[in-house]
Design a protein around this motif. Sequence first.
Motif, mmCIF file in Angstrom:
data_model
loop_
_atom_site.group_PDB
_atom_site.id
_atom_site.type_symbol
_atom_site.label_atom_id
_atom_site.label_comp_id
_atom_site.label_asym_id
_atom_site.label_seq_id
_atom_site.Cartn_x
_atom_site.Cartn_y
_atom_site.Cartn_z
ATOM 1 N N ARG A 1 -6.380 17.222 -0.071
ATOM 2 C CA ARG A 1 -5.046 17.457 0.505
ATOM 3 C C ARG A 1 -5.039 17.297 2.026
ATOM 4 O O ARG A 1 -3.998 17.033 2.619
ATOM 5 N N HIS A 2 -6.216 17.435 2.657
ATOM 6 C CA HIS A 2 -6.300 17.309 4.111
ATOM 7 C C HIS A 2 -6.438 15.864 4.586
ATOM 8 O O HIS A 2 -6.218 15.591 5.765
ATOM 9 N N VAL A 3 -6.817 14.958 3.699
ATOM 10 C CA VAL A 3 -7.046 13.566 4.121
ATOM 11 C C VAL A 3 -6.133 12.556 3.429
ATOM 12 O O VAL A 3 -6.050 11.417 3.860
ATOM 13 N N MET A 4 -5.444 12.967 2.369
ATOM 14 C CA MET A 4 -4.628 12.026 1.589
ATOM 15 C C MET A 4 -3.371 11.612 2.343
ATOM 16 O O MET A 4 -2.911 12.288 3.255
ATOM 17 N N THR A 5 -2.815 10.482 1.921
ATOM 18 C CA THR A 5 -1.497 10.050 2.363
ATOM 19 C C THR A 5 -0.501 10.668 1.399
ATOM 20 O O THR A 5 -0.580 10.437 0.186
ATOM 21 N N LYS A 6 0.404 11.478 1.928
ATOM 22 C CA LYS A 6 1.356 12.192 1.073
ATOM 23 C C LYS A 6 2.550 11.311 0.716
ATOM 24 O O LYS A 6 2.972 10.480 1.501
ATOM 25 N N ASP A 7 3.065 11.523 -0.510
ATOM 26 C CA ASP A 7 4.289 10.862 -0.981
ATOM 27 C C ASP A 7 4.326 9.353 -0.738
ATOM 28 O O ASP A 7 5.219 8.839 -0.058
ATOM 29 N N PRO A 8 3.372 8.613 -1.301
ATOM 30 C CA PRO A 8 3.391 7.155 -1.112
ATOM 31 C C PRO A 8 4.587 6.526 -1.825
ATOM 32 O O PRO A 8 5.111 7.087 -2.800
ATOM 33 N N ARG A 9 5.021 5.383 -1.341
ATOM 34 C CA ARG A 9 6.085 4.639 -2.026
ATOM 35 C C ARG A 9 5.557 4.179 -3.370
ATOM 36 O O ARG A 9 4.376 3.876 -3.520
ATOM 37 N N CYS A 10 6.454 4.121 -4.363
ATOM 38 C CA CYS A 10 6.063 3.846 -5.749
ATOM 39 C C CYS A 10 6.954 2.798 -6.385
ATOM 40 O O CYS A 10 8.001 2.446 -5.851
ATOM 41 N N CYS A 11 6.531 2.374 -7.567
ATOM 42 C CA CYS A 11 7.322 1.513 -8.444
ATOM 43 C C CYS A 11 7.474 2.233 -9.775
ATOM 44 O O CYS A 11 6.745 3.181 -10.062
ATOM 45 N N VAL A 12 8.388 1.736 -10.593
ATOM 46 C CA VAL A 12 8.488 2.143 -11.989
ATOM 47 C C VAL A 12 8.119 0.926 -12.831
ATOM 48 O O VAL A 12 8.181 -0.206 -12.347
ATOM 49 N N PRO A 13 7.708 1.123 -14.080
ATOM 50 C CA PRO A 13 7.232 0.005 -14.891
ATOM 51 C C PRO A 13 8.212 -1.162 -15.029
ATOM 52 O O PRO A 13 7.798 -2.312 -15.132
ATOM 53 N N SER A 14 9.494 -0.878 -14.995
ATOM 54 C CA SER A 14 10.480 -1.947 -15.175
ATOM 55 C C SER A 14 10.783 -2.737 -13.901
ATOM 56 O O SER A 14 11.443 -3.779 -13.956
ATOM 57 N N ASP A 15 10.300 -2.288 -12.764
ATOM 58 C CA ASP A 15 10.491 -3.045 -11.523
ATOM 59 C C ASP A 15 9.795 -4.400 -11.630
ATOM 60 O O ASP A 15 8.783 -4.534 -12.315
ATOM 61 N N PHE A 16 10.317 -5.381 -10.928
ATOM 62 C CA PHE A 16 9.642 -6.673 -10.882
ATOM 63 C C PHE A 16 8.470 -6.584 -9.913
ATOM 64 O O PHE A 16 8.491 -5.822 -8.947
ATOM 65 N N SER A 17 7.442 -7.351 -10.180
ATOM 66 C CA SER A 17 6.205 -7.272 -9.400
ATOM 67 C C SER A 17 6.406 -7.623 -7.937
ATOM 68 O O SER A 17 5.654 -7.166 -7.081
ATOM 69 N N VAL A 18 7.424 -8.392 -7.621
ATOM 70 C CA VAL A 18 7.695 -8.708 -6.224
ATOM 71 C C VAL A 18 7.983 -7.426 -5.438
ATOM 72 O O VAL A 18 7.638 -7.331 -4.254
ATOM 73 N N LYS A 19 8.568 -6.416 -6.072
ATOM 74 C CA LYS A 19 8.814 -5.145 -5.389
ATOM 75 C C LYS A 19 7.490 -4.494 -4.992
ATOM 76 O O LYS A 19 7.350 -3.997 -3.875
ATOM 77 N N ALA A 20 6.518 -4.505 -5.894
ATOM 78 C CA ALA A 20 5.203 -3.940 -5.578
ATOM 79 C C ALA A 20 4.571 -4.694 -4.410
ATOM 80 O O ALA A 20 3.999 -4.088 -3.498
ATOM 81 N N ALA A 21 4.684 -6.022 -4.423
ATOM 82 C CA ALA A 21 4.119 -6.829 -3.345
ATOM 83 C C ALA A 21 4.791 -6.509 -2.011
ATOM 84 O O ALA A 21 4.112 -6.418 -0.975
ATOM 85 N N CYS A 22 6.097 -6.325 -2.025
ATOM 86 C CA CYS A 22 6.816 -5.999 -0.790
ATOM 87 C C CYS A 22 6.423 -4.619 -0.263
ATOM 88 O O CYS A 22 6.286 -4.431 0.951
ATOM 89 N N ILE A 23 6.222 -3.666 -1.163
ATOM 90 C CA ILE A 23 5.760 -2.338 -0.735
ATOM 91 C C ILE A 23 4.388 -2.457 -0.090
ATOM 92 O O ILE A 23 4.133 -1.874 0.965
ATOM 93 N N MET A 24 3.500 -3.223 -0.709
ATOM 94 C CA MET A 24 2.163 -3.409 -0.137
ATOM 95 C C MET A 24 2.253 -4.006 1.266
ATOM 96 O O MET A 24 1.572 -3.559 2.190
ATOM 97 N N ARG A 25 3.085 -5.015 1.401
ATOM 98 C CA ARG A 25 3.257 -5.657 2.713
ATOM 99 C C ARG A 25 3.814 -4.664 3.737
ATOM 100 O O ARG A 25 3.276 -4.512 4.832
ATOM 101 N N ASP A 26 4.883 -3.981 3.368
ATOM 102 C CA ASP A 26 5.563 -3.084 4.303
ATOM 103 C C ASP A 26 4.732 -1.858 4.673
ATOM 104 O O ASP A 26 4.811 -1.360 5.788
ATOM 105 N N GLU A 27 3.949 -1.369 3.724
ATOM 106 C CA GLU A 27 3.158 -0.158 3.945
ATOM 107 C C GLU A 27 1.714 -0.456 4.352
ATOM 108 O O GLU A 27 0.933 0.479 4.546
ATOM 109 N N HIS A 28 1.361 -1.728 4.429
ATOM 110 C CA HIS A 28 -0.018 -2.127 4.757
ATOM 111 C C HIS A 28 -0.996 -1.465 3.791
ATOM 112 O O HIS A 28 -1.993 -0.860 4.188
ATOM 113 N N ALA A 29 -0.688 -1.608 2.503
ATOM 114 C CA ALA A 29 -1.485 -0.961 1.452
ATOM 115 C C ALA A 29 -1.915 -1.992 0.425
ATOM 116 O O ALA A 29 -1.276 -3.026 0.259
ATOM 117 N N GLY A 30 -2.978 -1.700 -0.267
ATOM 118 C CA GLY A 30 -3.474 -2.586 -1.320
ATOM 119 C C GLY A 30 -3.211 -2.047 -2.708
ATOM 120 O O GLY A 30 -3.696 -2.613 -3.692
#
Length: 157
Positions: A4-33
Motif C-alpha cells: 500500500r505504500h508503494v503501489m499506484t492507487k486507482d489505476p485507469r481500467c477497461c471492461v471486457p467489452s471495450d475495444f482494445s484501442v481503448k487499452a492502448a490509449c490508456i497505456m499511451r496516456d498513462e505511460h504504462a504497460g
Amino acid sequence: MRIRHVMTKDPRCCVPSDFSVKAACIMRDEHAGIVPVIESEHHRRIVGVVTDRDLCMTIVAEGRDPETVSVDECMTTAVVTCSPNDSVERVTELMRENQIRRVPVVNAEGDLQGIVSLADVVDRGEIKTTETHETLKRVSAPTPVPSKPRAQSRRAA
C-alpha cells in the motif's frame, strides 16, 4: 514495507467489452504497460489484465483491427494479484515466480485497489539491491513459453 505504500492507487481500467484501442490509449496516456480489466464500471472486481505484449501478439502480429477487437479477446485472465497489506518482499517473489513485472492490488473481495510494478518497488520500496536485481533477472529471462499467467489464460480460452 507494505505494498500500500508503494503501489499506484486507482489505476485507469477497461471492461471486457471495450475495444482494445481503448487499452492502448490508456497505456499511451498513462505511460504504462498494463491496464487492469474490471467486471464493470460499477463493480471493480478484477477479471483480467491487458499488457502491451497482449496487444502486440494477439492484435498487431495477427493483423487484426484494434478498433474492432474487444479487450476480452486479448486479455490475460489468469491474474496474479496481491493485497495492499502484502510485504514488498512477498510481491517481488510473486514477480519472480510468475515472470511478471506488474501485479494488480486487490482487497479481500477482489476489487481493484491499485497496481504495483517492479519500477514502483525499486523507486519507493525499501528492498535490498540484490533482491531487485535477482527479480529483474528472473522476470526478464528469455523463455520459449509465455509468463505463467498468460500461458494459463491461453489454455483456458
